[in-house]
Design a protein around this motif. Structure first.
Motif, short mmCIF file in Angstrom:
data_model
loop_
_atom_site.label_atom_id
_atom_site.label_comp_id
_atom_site.label_asym_id
_atom_site.label_seq_id
_atom_site.Cartn_x
_atom_site.Cartn_y
_atom_site.Cartn_z
N ASP A 86 9.31 43.92 10.29
CA ASP A 86 8.52 45.15 10.37
C ASP A 86 7.04 44.87 10.62
O ASP A 86 6.29 45.79 10.96
CB ASP A 86 8.66 45.95 9.08
CG ASP A 86 10.06 46.51 8.90
OD1 ASP A 86 10.80 46.59 9.92
OD2 ASP A 86 10.42 46.87 7.77
N ARG A 102 0.77 49.73 9.21
CA ARG A 102 1.38 50.48 10.32
C ARG A 102 0.44 51.55 10.84
O ARG A 102 0.42 51.85 12.04
CB ARG A 102 2.70 51.09 9.87
CG ARG A 102 3.82 50.07 9.65
CD ARG A 102 5.03 50.72 9.06
NE ARG A 102 6.15 49.78 8.93
CZ ARG A 102 7.25 50.03 8.24
NH1 ARG A 102 7.38 51.19 7.60
NH2 ARG A 102 8.21 49.13 8.17
N ALA A 103 -0.34 52.14 9.93
CA ALA A 103 -1.26 53.21 10.33
C ALA A 103 -2.56 52.67 10.91
O ALA A 103 -3.38 53.44 11.42
CB ALA A 103 -1.56 54.09 9.12
N ARG A 113 12.38 49.22 3.53
CA ARG A 113 11.34 50.25 3.59
C ARG A 113 10.31 50.08 2.48
O ARG A 113 9.21 50.60 2.55
CB ARG A 113 11.97 51.64 3.53
CG ARG A 113 12.66 52.05 4.83
CD ARG A 113 12.97 53.53 4.86
NE ARG A 113 14.05 53.89 3.96
CZ ARG A 113 15.34 53.89 4.30
NH1 ARG A 113 15.70 53.53 5.52
NH2 ARG A 113 16.26 54.23 3.42
N LEU A 114 10.70 49.34 1.44
CA LEU A 114 9.78 49.02 0.35
C LEU A 114 9.07 47.69 0.57
O LEU A 114 8.32 47.21 -0.28
CB LEU A 114 10.55 48.95 -0.98
CG LEU A 114 11.18 50.25 -1.48
CD1 LEU A 114 12.07 49.97 -2.68
CD2 LEU A 114 10.11 51.26 -1.84
N GLY A 115 9.33 47.07 1.73
CA GLY A 115 8.73 45.78 2.02
C GLY A 115 9.45 44.63 1.37
O GLY A 115 8.89 43.54 1.20
N SER A 164 5.22 45.84 -0.02
CA SER A 164 5.62 47.21 -0.32
C SER A 164 4.43 48.12 -0.57
O SER A 164 4.51 49.33 -0.37
CB SER A 164 6.55 47.23 -1.54
OG SER A 164 5.92 46.64 -2.66
N THR A 176 2.27 47.97 3.50
CA THR A 176 2.92 48.13 4.81
C THR A 176 2.52 49.43 5.49
O THR A 176 2.23 49.46 6.71
CB THR A 176 4.45 48.05 4.67
OG1 THR A 176 4.81 46.74 4.27
CG2 THR A 176 5.13 48.36 6.00
N SER A 177 2.50 50.54 4.77
CA SER A 177 2.17 51.83 5.39
C SER A 177 0.74 51.82 5.92
O SER A 177 0.46 52.40 6.99
CB SER A 177 2.34 52.96 4.37
OG SER A 177 1.48 52.80 3.25
N PHE A 178 -0.18 51.14 5.22
CA PHE A 178 -1.57 51.07 5.69
C PHE A 178 -1.68 50.20 6.94
O PHE A 178 -2.48 50.47 7.84
CB PHE A 178 -2.46 50.50 4.58
CG PHE A 178 -2.56 51.37 3.37
CD1 PHE A 178 -3.39 52.48 3.36
CD2 PHE A 178 -1.83 51.09 2.23
CE1 PHE A 178 -3.49 53.29 2.23
CE2 PHE A 178 -1.91 51.89 1.11
CZ PHE A 178 -2.74 53.00 1.11
N HIS A 219 -4.92 51.18 9.22
CA HIS A 219 -6.03 51.26 8.27
C HIS A 219 -6.40 49.90 7.69
O HIS A 219 -7.50 49.73 7.16
CB HIS A 219 -5.67 52.22 7.13
CG HIS A 219 -5.41 53.62 7.58
ND1 HIS A 219 -6.24 54.30 8.45
CD2 HIS A 219 -4.40 54.49 7.28
CE1 HIS A 219 -5.77 55.51 8.67
NE2 HIS A 219 -4.64 55.65 7.98
#
Length: 318
Positions: A226, A209-210, A282-284, A202, A205-207, A212
């Motif tokens: 995901d 996907r981006a 969405r929170l992993g 959580s 994950t956003s890093f 980074h």
């Protein structure tokens, strides 16, 4: 005859009392759900998702953030609360699996002082590094670490045990650097101050996907939907990693069984909704409901695993 009639009336009266103390007219007022971590944390978000989903049947559920001392302050307050079903706590691997390995006297017994209502979700952890790191896999990381120990960052609480466990299982010597929580560790990873981090999905994950960060391994038994490109720990050459990060719901020991059963039923119903599973994803997190008995057994098994892993990693309880 009069004696028998009197006994029957007494039994009926006792039954009415038991019903009133059980789930009969419960809840008659708002229920307080204590989250032992700060507002905006993953635990806080999960608590608010649950509170919203059970509102129709359980009435108002007030989320009360009581953070501090790796979750000890909030969790300990619930251990001492009246077992009437009006004070619950969001449990986790941090407060109920690894706490005994980190603190000799946390002020509560994670098993005896609570009755487990059920598990909400499991949270895979991901071993991450920068895309420009000189290693591209967990095995390459371990090989490099054996030549020169890595600057390995970890957050407080259960993340410390998880990080030490990876170093032990993968034979990857590390210069462990503690942080108060995982986000600052990720910030330093991105800035080049540390080489790798094992963090909740959580959080990273956003890093990933981006682009980074690069995922080297994930602690779930199967690859995450995901994050299909990230291998499991076993696939990455670390099959001995057996820690599970989780969140659940519990009440003070002595809470009437009918109330526990009612909450478990409503919790399972909420987690069965696709939209709720999607919010957790969405929170992993992975929605993972179970029964009170199953959760009690799971919590006990995981406590033993976390304590054993901590000892093997040489972590000393404070």
């Amino acid at each position: 005859m009069k004696l028998i009639k009197g006994l029957l009336l007494a039994a009926a009266f006792v039954g009415q009392i038991a019903l009133a103390q059980g789930a009969g007219d419960y809840p008659g007022k708002p229920v307080r759900l204590v989250v032992p971590f700060g507002a905006g944390s993953a635990s806080d978000t999960v608590a608010r998702i649950v509170a919203e989903e059970v509102r129709a049947r359980m009435g108002v559920v007030v989320v009360d953030n009581k953070q501090g001392a790796n979750g000890i302050i909030g969790t300990g307050s619930v251990a001492k609360a009246a077992p009437d079903g009006y004070t619950l706590v969001l449990t986790s691997s941090s407060t109920h699996s690894g706490i005994g390995a980190l603190f000799k006297q946390p002020g509560y017994d994670p098993l005896k002082d609570f009755v487990h209502i059920g598990r909400i979700a499991t949270i895979p952890m991901v071993l991450v590094a920068r895309p420009d790191a000189p290693f591209r896999t967990a095995q390459e990381l371990a090989a490099q670490a054996r030549q020169s120990p890595l600057r390995y960052a970890y957050g407080s609480g259960s993340a410390q045990i998880a990080g030490a466990t990876f170093s032990s299982v993968a034979n990857a010597p590390s210069d462990a650097i503690p942080y108060k929580s995982q986000p600052p560790a990720i910030t330093d990873l991105l800035g080049g101050q540390v080489d790798c981090v094992l963090a909740d999905a959580s959080v990273v994950t956003s890093f990933l996907r981006a682009g980074h960060l690069r995922g080297l391994a994930i602690t779930s038994l199967q690859r995450a939907k995901d994050l299909p490109e990230v291998p499991t720990m076993a696939q990455a050459g670390c099959p001995g990693f057996d820690l599970v990060v989780w969140v659940g719901l519990a009440a003070p020991a002595g809470t009437p069984e009918p109330i526990v059963a009612l909450w478990n039923k409503k919790l399972a119903s909420a987690l069965s909704k696709p939209e709720v599973s999607a919010k957790l994803a969405r929170l992993g997190m992975v929605a993972s409901p179970n029964t009170p008995q199953q959760q009690a057994e799971f919590a006990l098994a995981q406590r033993d695993i976390w304590v054993t892993r901590s000892a093997r990693a040489g972590i000393q309880a404070e």
